[in-house]
Write a protein that holds these residues in place. Structure first.
Motif, PDB file in Angstrom:
ATOM      1  N   GLU A 191       1.514  -1.090  -0.299  1.00 12.63           N
ATOM      2  CA  GLU A 191      -0.062   0.176   0.097  1.00 12.63           C
ATOM      3  C   GLU A 191       1.009   1.259   0.299  1.00 12.63           C
ATOM      4  OE1 GLU A 191      -3.070   2.386   3.024  1.00 12.63           O
ATOM      5  OE2 GLU A 191      -2.719   0.060   3.224  1.00 12.63           O
ATOM      6  N   LEU A 192       0.449   2.298  -1.122  1.00  8.21           N
ATOM      7  CA  LEU A 192       1.291   3.764  -1.226  1.00  8.21           C
ATOM      8  C   LEU A 192       0.499   4.538  -0.460  1.00  8.21           C
ATOM      9  CD1 LEU A 192       2.859   2.807  -4.394  1.00  8.21           C
ATOM     10  CD2 LEU A 192       4.139   2.199  -2.648  1.00  8.21           C
ATOM     11  N   LYS A 193       0.760   5.204   0.368  1.00  9.05           N
ATOM     12  CA  LYS A 193       0.874   6.275   0.895  1.00  9.05           C
ATOM     13  C   LYS A 193      -0.022   7.436  -0.368  1.00  9.05           C
ATOM     14  CE  LYS A 193       1.552   5.783   5.536  1.00  9.05           C
ATOM     15  NZ  LYS A 193       2.569   6.447   6.492  1.00  9.05           N
ATOM     16  N   GLU A 194       1.024   7.999  -1.447  1.00  7.92           N
ATOM     17  CA  GLU A 194       0.862   8.784  -2.197  1.00  7.92           C
ATOM     18  C   GLU A 194       0.347   7.749  -3.687  1.00  7.92           C
ATOM     19  OE1 GLU A 194       3.412   8.557  -0.250  1.00  7.92           O
ATOM     20  OE2 GLU A 194       3.505  10.193   0.790  1.00  7.92           O
ATOM     21  N   LYS A 195      -0.306   8.440  -4.185  1.00  8.18           N
ATOM     22  CA  LYS A 195      -1.527   8.152  -5.227  1.00  8.18           C
ATOM     23  C   LYS A 195      -1.342   8.238  -6.250  1.00  8.18           C
ATOM     24  CE  LYS A 195      -3.872   4.071  -2.573  1.00  8.18           C
ATOM     25  NZ  LYS A 195      -2.954   4.447  -1.389  1.00  8.18           N
ATOM     26  N   ASN A 196      -1.138   9.865  -6.366  1.00  7.82           N
ATOM     27  CA  ASN A 196      -1.707  10.399  -7.331  1.00  7.82           C
ATOM     28  C   ASN A 196       0.523  10.271  -8.420  1.00  7.82           C
ATOM     29  OD1 ASN A 196       0.325  11.769  -5.695  1.00  7.82           O
ATOM     30  ND2 ASN A 196      -0.969  13.584  -6.068  1.00  7.82           N
ATOM     31  N   LEU A 197       0.902   9.817  -8.173  1.00  3.78           N
ATOM     32  CA  LEU A 197       2.179  10.116  -8.950  1.00  3.78           C
ATOM     33  C   LEU A 197       1.757   8.643 -10.387  1.00  3.78           C
ATOM     34  CD1 LEU A 197       4.707   8.807  -6.533  1.00  3.78           C
ATOM     35  CD2 LEU A 197       4.624  10.685  -7.590  1.00  3.78           C
ATOM     36  N   PRO A 198       2.605   9.270 -12.059  1.00  2.72           N
ATOM     37  CA  PRO A 198       2.880   8.409 -12.669  1.00  2.72           C
ATOM     38  C   PRO A 198       3.077   7.393 -12.957  1.00  2.72           C
ATOM     39  CG  PRO A 198       4.277  10.673 -13.199  1.00  2.72           C
ATOM     40  CD  PRO A 198       3.682  10.780 -11.738  1.00  2.72           C
ATOM     41  N   PHE A 199       2.700   6.154 -12.638  1.00  2.00           N
ATOM     42  CA  PHE A 199       3.494   5.117 -11.989  1.00  2.00           C
ATOM     43  C   PHE A 199       3.003   4.413 -13.580  1.00  2.00           C
ATOM     44  CE2 PHE A 199       1.014   5.963  -7.795  1.00  2.00           C
ATOM     45  CZ  PHE A 199       2.557   5.504  -6.688  1.00  2.00           C
ATOM     46  N   GLN A 200       4.284   3.683 -13.928  1.00  2.00           N
ATOM     47  CA  GLN A 200       4.312   2.361 -15.209  1.00  2.00           C
ATOM     48  C   GLN A 200       5.394   1.376 -15.286  1.00  2.00           C
ATOM     49  OE1 GLN A 200       6.296   4.927 -18.599  1.00  2.00           O
ATOM     50  NE2 GLN A 200       5.914   7.147 -17.236  1.00  2.00           N
ATOM     51  N   ALA A 201       6.113   1.411 -14.373  1.00  2.00           N
ATOM     52  CA  ALA A 201       7.329   0.137 -14.199  1.00  2.00           C
ATOM     53  C   ALA A 201       7.184   0.029 -12.794  1.00  2.00           C
ATOM     54  CB  ALA A 201       7.714  -0.183 -15.400  1.00  2.00           C
ATOM     55  N   PRO A 202       7.135  -0.253 -11.974  1.00  2.00           N
ATOM     56  CA  PRO A 202       7.190   0.564 -10.619  1.00  2.00           C
ATOM     57  C   PRO A 202       8.285  -1.301  -9.917  1.00  2.00           C
ATOM     58  CG  PRO A 202       5.129   1.189  -9.841  1.00  2.00           C
ATOM     59  CD  PRO A 202       5.550   0.372 -11.344  1.00  2.00           C
ATOM     60  N   GLN A 203       9.460  -0.523  -9.161  1.00  2.00           N
ATOM     61  CA  GLN A 203       9.958  -1.938  -8.489  1.00  2.00           C
ATOM     62  C   GLN A 203      10.374  -2.010  -6.891  1.00  2.00           C
ATOM     63  OE1 GLN A 203      13.345  -3.969 -10.823  1.00  2.00           O
ATOM     64  NE2 GLN A 203      13.737  -2.573 -12.882  1.00  2.00           N
ATOM     65  N   ILE A 204      10.577  -3.238  -7.028  1.00  2.00           N
ATOM     66  CA  ILE A 204      10.734  -3.475  -5.693  1.00  2.00           C
ATOM     67  C   ILE A 204      11.983  -4.440  -4.973  1.00  2.00           C
ATOM     68  CG2 ILE A 204       9.840  -3.878  -3.356  1.00  2.00           C
ATOM     69  CD1 ILE A 204       7.587  -4.727  -4.814  1.00  2.00           C
TER      70      ILE A 204
ATOM     71  N   LEU B 243      15.477  -5.139   1.830  1.00  2.00           N
ATOM     72  CA  LEU B 243      16.402  -4.924   2.662  1.00  2.00           C
ATOM     73  C   LEU B 243      16.262  -4.880   4.264  1.00  2.00           C
ATOM     74  CD1 LEU B 243      19.685  -5.222   2.272  1.00  2.00           C
ATOM     75  CD2 LEU B 243      20.018  -3.261   2.613  1.00  2.00           C
ATOM     76  N   GLY B 244      16.304  -6.461   4.894  1.00  2.00           N
ATOM     77  CA  GLY B 244      15.788  -5.891   7.203  1.00  2.00           C
ATOM     78  C   GLY B 244      14.497  -5.627   6.649  1.00  2.00           C
ATOM     79  N   ASP B 245      14.533  -5.718   7.447  1.00  2.00           N
ATOM     80  CA  ASP B 245      12.956  -4.782   8.025  1.00  2.00           C
ATOM     81  C   ASP B 245      12.445  -3.964   7.136  1.00  2.00           C
ATOM     82  OD1 ASP B 245      12.953  -6.562   9.748  1.00  2.00           O
ATOM     83  OD2 ASP B 245      13.619  -5.020  11.491  1.00  2.00           O
ATOM     84  N   HIS B 246      12.991  -3.372   5.533  1.00  2.00           N
ATOM     85  CA  HIS B 246      12.833  -2.313   4.930  1.00  2.00           C
ATOM     86  C   HIS B 246      12.278  -2.021   3.862  1.00  2.00           C
ATOM     87  CE1 HIS B 246      14.770  -0.598   8.416  1.00  2.00           C
ATOM     88  NE2 HIS B 246      13.616   0.543   7.959  1.00  2.00           N
ATOM     89  N   PHE B 247      11.223  -2.206   2.933  1.00  2.00           N
ATOM     90  CA  PHE B 247      11.259  -2.617   1.478  1.00  2.00           C
ATOM     91  C   PHE B 247      11.393  -0.693   1.256  1.00  2.00           C
ATOM     92  CE2 PHE B 247       7.293  -2.452   2.473  1.00  2.00           C
ATOM     93  CZ  PHE B 247       6.345  -1.482   1.704  1.00  2.00           C
ATOM     94  N   PHE B 248      11.625  -0.841  -0.504  1.00  2.00           N
ATOM     95  CA  PHE B 248      11.551   0.273  -1.841  1.00  2.00           C
ATOM     96  C   PHE B 248      10.765  -0.012  -2.272  1.00  2.00           C
ATOM     97  CE2 PHE B 248      15.515  -0.222   1.573  1.00  2.00           C
ATOM     98  CZ  PHE B 248      15.374   0.670   2.091  1.00  2.00           C
ATOM     99  N   VAL B 249      10.014   1.218  -3.091  1.00  2.00           N
ATOM    100  CA  VAL B 249       9.166   0.841  -4.007  1.00  2.00           C
ATOM    101  C   VAL B 249       9.686   1.801  -5.059  1.00  2.00           C
ATOM    102  CG1 VAL B 249       7.118   0.582  -5.435  1.00  2.00           C
ATOM    103  CG2 VAL B 249       7.333  -0.470  -3.460  1.00  2.00           C
ATOM    104  N   PHE B 250      10.051   1.779  -6.720  1.00  2.00           N
ATOM    105  CA  PHE B 250      11.208   2.998  -7.123  1.00  2.00           C
ATOM    106  C   PHE B 250      10.790   3.065  -8.137  1.00  2.00           C
ATOM    107  CE2 PHE B 250      13.614  -0.881  -6.407  1.00  2.00           C
ATOM    108  CZ  PHE B 250      14.762  -0.495  -7.444  1.00  2.00           C
ATOM    109  N   GLU B 251      11.025   3.847  -9.221  1.00  2.00           N
ATOM    110  CA  GLU B 251      10.470   4.068 -10.574  1.00  2.00           C
ATOM    111  C   GLU B 251      11.428   5.272 -11.199  1.00  2.00           C
ATOM    112  OE1 GLU B 251       7.702   4.230 -14.244  1.00  2.00           O
ATOM    113  OE2 GLU B 251       6.884   3.713 -12.009  1.00  2.00           O
ATOM    114  N   GLY B 252      12.590   4.932 -11.919  1.00  2.00           N
ATOM    115  CA  GLY B 252      14.064   5.928 -11.747  1.00  2.00           C
ATOM    116  C   GLY B 252      12.994   7.377 -12.928  1.00  2.00           C
ATOM    117  N   ILE B 253      12.121   6.580 -13.840  1.00  2.00           N
ATOM    118  CA  ILE B 253      12.488   7.225 -15.037  1.00  2.00           C
ATOM    119  C   ILE B 253      11.364   8.535 -14.733  1.00  2.00           C
ATOM    120  CG2 ILE B 253       9.880   6.137 -15.689  1.00  2.00           C
ATOM    121  CD1 ILE B 253      13.317   7.245 -18.222  1.00  2.00           C
ATOM    122  N   VAL B 254      10.529   8.693 -13.565  1.00  2.00           N
ATOM    123  CA  VAL B 254       9.279   9.547 -13.175  1.00  2.00           C
ATOM    124  C   VAL B 254      10.368  10.144 -12.321  1.00  2.00           C
ATOM    125  CG1 VAL B 254       7.230   9.861 -11.841  1.00  2.00           C
ATOM    126  CG2 VAL B 254       7.602   7.636 -12.756  1.00  2.00           C
TER     127      VAL B 254
END
Length: 365
Positions: free
Chosen positions: A97-110, A113-124
């Motif tokens: 669940e992403l708290k901010e949903k108004n970004l131009p999502f295209q191809a997110p990756q995850i 590492l440890g207890d944390h996770f990261f969702v990112f997309e470099g083209i945005v």
């Protein structure tokens, strides 16, 4: 001839024979390392399959590993996380669940590492950070340079392959999620051969045991090892001899962009790092290798990062004609994605030991 003289001659012959054998072995090592870089060594039964499970789909990729769990992202369901135990028998699926949903999502990756996770997309670009306890993430970065690769080094520091604004050339850099002013990059780590984009393409890895960034070029026989503040440790070489990217480019009509004029020669495809060892799925056959093995298996070459040496190679066999498309290593276990399957292999002892293959070879004779 007295017994003493006979004994002395026998002792001298024995010592001479031992020295000769050692010298011949060392010479064979030198030949493999320096004189003929296409000669591989294939010890028997290096990777033994111990677990396998069907994922149903072939759209998964490795997002992380830790605490006995394998984390899989899915290109067709980008906010879904599949978690397997180390034996691949238990599976759980979570929805991020992403708290901010108004970004131009295209191809997110995850990445996990440890207890944390990261969702990112470099083209945005954007980077979300969350905790695996609830799989909820908040936006941390939504500006700055575009990027094409990201690997977390710890809970706040990221290793990143940036794209420079005007030329699009690649740069290795770092980013601190707690302080976005702490953006660093080094224009000299990646060495441009003709365009700085296609010729510097490769795999970005982070070795958490050694606290080092590792970058393996895709189209040439080189890898880079650097510390987290981008100081170069050294440049290493894979065993093939392709030192210059064999890539031909063509200009697209009515566009400033370029594409491949013909299929490029891929040297290093899939990579993984764990402890002192670097694993590289090479696409170039060596001397004296049967063509048949390349038709039925992917070849993995193993390098020791502590002394820059090649150790050995082993095959990962295709399943139903499908090749390995990703691998992850943890200790003496290698996990591979092959078609719709994920397979766990147990690696031969010497690959997971902190000693060179030469020492291992001496110990078994």
């Amino acid at each position: 001839m007295s017994n003493k003289v006979k004994f002395a001659l026998l002792l001298i012959c024995t010592i001479f024979s031992v020295v000769t054998i050692i010298k011949l072995f060392n010479l064979s090592e030198d030949i493999i390392h320096y004189h003929n870089r296409f000669v591989r060594r294939f010890p028997q039964h290096v990777a033994q399959e111990i677990h396998q499970t069907d994922l149903t789909y072939n759209s998964y990729y490795f997002a992380g590993i830790g605490e006995g769990k394998i984390y899989l992202g899915n290109y067709t369901a980008p906010l879904q996380m599949t978690v397997l135990d180390s034996t691949l028998k238990e599976k759980k699926i979570y929805h991020i669940e992403l708290k901010e949903k108004n970004l131009p999502f295209q191809a997110p990756q995850i990445r996990v590492l440890g207890d944390h996770f990261f969702v990112f997309e470099g083209i945005v670009p954007y980077i979300f950070k969350g905790n695996i306890s609830n799989w909820k993430a908040s936006l941390r970065i939504n500006s700055g340079y575009h990027f094409s690769h990201l690997e977390p080094m710890d809970s706040v520091n990221m290793a990143i392959r940036y794209m420079t604004p005007k030329s699009g050339e690649s740069l290795i850099g770092t980013l601190n999620l707690a302080d976005t002013t702490k953006v660093s990059y080094d224009a000299k780590l990646l060495q441009k051969q003709f365009d700085g984009i296609f010729d510097t393409d490769g795999s970005l890895l982070f070795n958490k045991q050694f606290n080092r960034i590792v970058y393996v070029y895709r189209y040439r026989n080189e890898f880079i090892v650097a510390d987290p503040i981008l100081n170069l440790d050294y440049r290493g070489n894979t065993i093939d001899t392709i030192s210059r990217a064999q890539v031909r480019l063509a200009q697209l009509k009515n566009n400033s962009m370029k594409t491949f004029a013909e299929p490029p020669l891929i040297v290093n495809k899939t990579t993984a790092v764990d402890g002192n060892l670097l694993y590289v799925n090479s696409l170039l056959p060596g001397l004296y290798e049967s063509e048949n093995i390349w038709k039925i298996a992917s070849i993995v070459d193993v390098y020791d990062l502590t002394d820059k040496t090649y150790r050995s190679s082993f095959p990962i066999y295709h399943i139903a004609g499908k090749k390995m498309k990703g691998m992850l290593v943890s200790g003496n276990l290698l996990y591979a994605l092959i078609g719709e399957k994920i397979v766990c292999y147990k690696l031969l002892e010497h690959l997971s030991q902190d000693r060179a293959v030469r020492d291992y070879a001496h110990s078994i004779h």
